[in-house]
Design a protein around this motif. Sequence first.
Motif, PDB file in Angstrom:
ATOM      1  N   ALA A 188       0.965  -1.093   0.295  1.00 35.77           N
ATOM      2  CA  ALA A 188       0.042   0.113   0.137  1.00 35.77           C
ATOM      3  C   ALA A 188       0.949   1.286   0.267  1.00 35.77           C
ATOM      4  O   ALA A 188       1.645   1.243   0.513  1.00 35.77           O
ATOM      5  CB  ALA A 188      -0.452  -0.542   1.099  1.00 35.77           C
ATOM      6  N   ARG A 189       0.629   1.895  -1.012  1.00 41.24           N
ATOM      7  CA  ARG A 189       0.932   3.716  -0.699  1.00 41.24           C
ATOM      8  C   ARG A 189       0.195   4.292   0.506  1.00 41.24           C
ATOM      9  O   ARG A 189      -1.077   4.425   0.372  1.00 41.24           O
ATOM     10  CB  ARG A 189       1.058   4.769  -1.366  1.00 41.24           C
ATOM     11  N   ILE A 190       1.166   4.730   1.233  1.00 44.38           N
ATOM     12  CA  ILE A 190       0.953   5.717   2.691  1.00 44.38           C
ATOM     13  C   ILE A 190       1.793   6.330   2.802  1.00 44.38           C
ATOM     14  O   ILE A 190       3.181   6.671   2.073  1.00 44.38           O
ATOM     15  CB  ILE A 190       1.723   4.414   3.710  1.00 44.38           C
ATOM     16  N   ALA A 191       0.516   7.404   3.094  1.00 42.45           N
ATOM     17  CA  ALA A 191       1.383   9.341   4.023  1.00 42.45           C
ATOM     18  C   ALA A 191       0.469   9.426   4.616  1.00 42.45           C
ATOM     19  O   ALA A 191      -0.137   8.648   5.919  1.00 42.45           O
ATOM     20  CB  ALA A 191       0.383   9.970   2.513  1.00 42.45           C
ATOM     21  N   GLU A 192       1.053  10.676   5.443  1.00 44.75           N
ATOM     22  CA  GLU A 192       1.066  11.013   6.734  1.00 44.75           C
ATOM     23  C   GLU A 192       0.919  12.117   6.664  1.00 44.75           C
ATOM     24  O   GLU A 192       1.281  13.729   6.570  1.00 44.75           O
ATOM     25  CB  GLU A 192       2.553  10.622   8.338  1.00 44.75           C
ATOM     26  N   LEU A 193       0.237  12.461   7.900  1.00 43.32           N
ATOM     27  CA  LEU A 193      -0.908  14.324   8.072  1.00 43.32           C
ATOM     28  C   LEU A 193      -0.929  14.945   9.782  1.00 43.32           C
ATOM     29  O   LEU A 193      -1.110  13.474   9.948  1.00 43.32           O
ATOM     30  CB  LEU A 193      -1.910  14.284   7.045  1.00 43.32           C
ATOM     31  N   GLU A 194      -0.202  15.547  10.264  1.00 43.91           N
ATOM     32  CA  GLU A 194      -0.610  16.315  11.164  1.00 43.91           C
ATOM     33  C   GLU A 194      -2.081  15.837  11.849  1.00 43.91           C
ATOM     34  O   GLU A 194      -2.837  16.633  10.826  1.00 43.91           O
ATOM     35  CB  GLU A 194       0.089  17.128  11.532  1.00 43.91           C
ATOM     36  N   VAL A 195      -2.032  15.235  12.268  1.00 47.07           N
ATOM     37  CA  VAL A 195      -3.916  15.562  12.795  1.00 47.07           C
ATOM     38  C   VAL A 195      -4.199  16.003  14.547  1.00 47.07           C
ATOM     39  O   VAL A 195      -3.180  16.279  15.385  1.00 47.07           O
ATOM     40  CB  VAL A 195      -4.560  14.540  13.068  1.00 47.07           C
ATOM     41  N   ASN A 196      -4.883  16.740  14.886  1.00 52.35           N
ATOM     42  CA  ASN A 196      -5.451  17.601  15.638  1.00 52.35           C
ATOM     43  C   ASN A 196      -5.647  16.416  16.929  1.00 52.35           C
ATOM     44  O   ASN A 196      -5.706  16.027  17.089  1.00 52.35           O
ATOM     45  CB  ASN A 196      -6.632  18.655  16.184  1.00 52.35           C
ATOM     46  N   HIS A 197      -4.498  16.288  18.206  1.00 51.23           N
ATOM     47  CA  HIS A 197      -5.342  15.661  19.791  1.00 51.23           C
ATOM     48  C   HIS A 197      -5.558  16.667  20.630  1.00 51.23           C
ATOM     49  O   HIS A 197      -5.147  17.314  21.114  1.00 51.23           O
ATOM     50  CB  HIS A 197      -3.904  15.022  20.018  1.00 51.23           C
ATOM     51  N   ARG A 198      -6.876  16.151  21.374  1.00 52.98           N
ATOM     52  CA  ARG A 198      -7.170  16.596  22.296  1.00 52.98           C
ATOM     53  C   ARG A 198      -7.339  15.894  23.506  1.00 52.98           C
ATOM     54  O   ARG A 198      -7.491  14.539  23.848  1.00 52.98           O
ATOM     55  CB  ARG A 198      -8.972  17.092  22.412  1.00 52.98           C
ATOM     56  N   PRO A 199      -7.489  16.465  24.900  1.00 52.63           N
ATOM     57  CA  PRO A 199      -7.561  15.951  26.004  1.00 52.63           C
ATOM     58  C   PRO A 199      -9.410  15.320  26.166  1.00 52.63           C
ATOM     59  O   PRO A 199      -9.471  15.721  25.671  1.00 52.63           O
ATOM     60  CB  PRO A 199      -6.995  16.876  27.105  1.00 52.63           C
ATOM     61  N   ARG A 200      -8.676  14.115  27.052  1.00 43.22           N
ATOM     62  CA  ARG A 200     -10.506  13.666  27.012  1.00 43.22           C
ATOM     63  C   ARG A 200     -10.989  14.074  27.774  1.00 43.22           C
ATOM     64  O   ARG A 200     -10.492  15.088  28.929  1.00 43.22           O
ATOM     65  CB  ARG A 200     -10.182  11.487  27.902  1.00 43.22           C
ATOM     66  N   VAL A 201     -12.321  14.656  27.698  1.00 38.04           N
ATOM     67  CA  VAL A 201     -13.125  15.554  28.376  1.00 38.04           C
ATOM     68  C   VAL A 201     -13.985  14.493  29.248  1.00 38.04           C
ATOM     69  O   VAL A 201     -14.089  14.633  30.097  1.00 38.04           O
ATOM     70  CB  VAL A 201     -14.506  16.212  27.487  1.00 38.04           C
ATOM     71  N   SER A 202     -14.902  13.193  29.075  1.00 37.48           N
ATOM     72  CA  SER A 202     -15.364  12.531  29.605  1.00 37.48           C
ATOM     73  C   SER A 202     -15.256  11.562  29.549  1.00 37.48           C
ATOM     74  O   SER A 202     -14.416  10.790  28.641  1.00 37.48           O
ATOM     75  CB  SER A 202     -17.192  12.966  28.725  1.00 37.48           C
ATOM     76  N   GLY A 203     -15.122  10.567  30.803  1.00 31.87           N
ATOM     77  CA  GLY A 203     -14.732   8.695  30.548  1.00 31.87           C
ATOM     78  C   GLY A 203     -13.653   8.430  31.155  1.00 31.87           C
ATOM     79  O   GLY A 203     -12.479   9.501  30.847  1.00 31.87           O
ATOM     80  N   LYS A 204     -12.867   7.208  30.873  1.00 35.81           N
ATOM     81  CA  LYS A 204     -11.333   7.347  31.285  1.00 35.81           C
ATOM     82  C   LYS A 204     -11.206   6.521  29.967  1.00 35.81           C
ATOM     83  O   LYS A 204     -11.286   5.572  29.819  1.00 35.81           O
ATOM     84  CB  LYS A 204     -10.719   7.311  32.218  1.00 35.81           C
ATOM     85  N   SER A 205      -9.400   6.112  29.996  1.00 38.85           N
ATOM     86  CA  SER A 205      -8.820   5.556  28.772  1.00 38.85           C
ATOM     87  C   SER A 205      -8.639   4.442  29.344  1.00 38.85           C
ATOM     88  O   SER A 205      -8.724   3.737  31.026  1.00 38.85           O
ATOM     89  CB  SER A 205      -7.458   6.143  28.852  1.00 38.85           C
ATOM     90  N   LYS A 206      -8.655   3.575  28.103  1.00 47.18           N
ATOM     91  CA  LYS A 206      -9.107   1.717  28.648  1.00 47.18           C
ATOM     92  C   LYS A 206      -7.764   1.124  28.647  1.00 47.18           C
ATOM     93  O   LYS A 206      -7.237   0.086  28.991  1.00 47.18           O
ATOM     94  CB  LYS A 206     -10.036   1.395  28.094  1.00 47.18           C
TER      95      LYS A 206
END
Length: 319
Positions: A188-206
């Motif tokens: 597969a031809r793969i490209a990469e782009l920067e994306v936004n990442h936001r803190p979790r507002v509700s619930g918790k990480s698993k």
Amino acid sequence: MSVYLSIVLPVYNEAGNLVALSAEIARMLDALGKTAEVILVDDGSADASYAVIKEIAAKDARFRGLRFGRNFGQTAALSAGINASSGEFIALLDADGQNDPADIPRLLKKADEGYDVVSGWRRDRKDAFFTRTLPSRAANWLIGRVTGVKIHDYGCTLKIYRRDCLASFKIYGEMHRFLAAFAGGMGARIAELEVNHRPRVSGKSKVGLERTAKVLLDLATVKFMGQYLSKPIYLFGGWGLVCGFLSALLAAVTLYNKFHNHIYVKDQPLFIVAIFLGLVSVQMILLGLLSEIVTRIYYEMNDRPPYVVREKTGTESHV
Ligand code: UDP
Ligand code: MG
């Protein structure tokens, strides 16, 4: 009507995040103006997630939900969503709101330029440094080295895949992280782009640190599946031959010492090593033969060729 974009979200106890996130997705899709579907897979949540999904689906026909009987894990949820989808492109997105749906149009545009996978890169990650960001950097580096597919952020769920490049393999365990690497291994031809990442507002990480061990084991599987699945005897038989050669060499040294230097065999510890390597060698070669049989069953049962055709040209003639 053919669907252009399918968005798949794994949902596990995210009741507090779904309404806001689905509104964001709906806004993004309105502006995008392409045919789209959104599939929310409830991975056996114990909270009200599924009730919320039902409400969302009742209000907006683009949204659908499915629900697992129990918690099967993020990988299972993603593959169930992928199987239920029909879009030409598939976007995967976390349901906790940490990925920003507003990034999707940019990723899609990149995919449209002719890429099979466009990978999101959370350059500015909003997670705890020592328990999350640091192990993830180490894992990304290692995965890149081992698989040869060099992207910065394997762990970022937000990626876009062209449907055909996901069709040639299935994912198990915690393997969603390796989708891009699998696809890359298939050409597969793969490209990469920067994306936004936001803190979790509700619930918790698993997830926590324990997943590092899983990643390491998965990596061994990925390497094997990617490189040796169609020819396992090259791996096992190769090492078997190396051990066999060393064994023969040490046996020859033993004989030389016996007849030339007149040292009793019982006084030569290297002879034990030679026997050991000889046994290992036979075992490795037998293991290689057994895996040849197993992988043959694997390919033939699934009616799946061990290669991927990207394009065809010219007319087929049937003489
Ligand atoms: N998730 C899931 N099943 C699980 C664990 C997680 O479907 O067993 C979903 C979860 O709801 C979220 C996504 O997978 O949408 C990522 O999970 P999480 O936010 O815990 O991981 P992190 O972003 O912290 O890596
Ligand atoms: Mg998250």
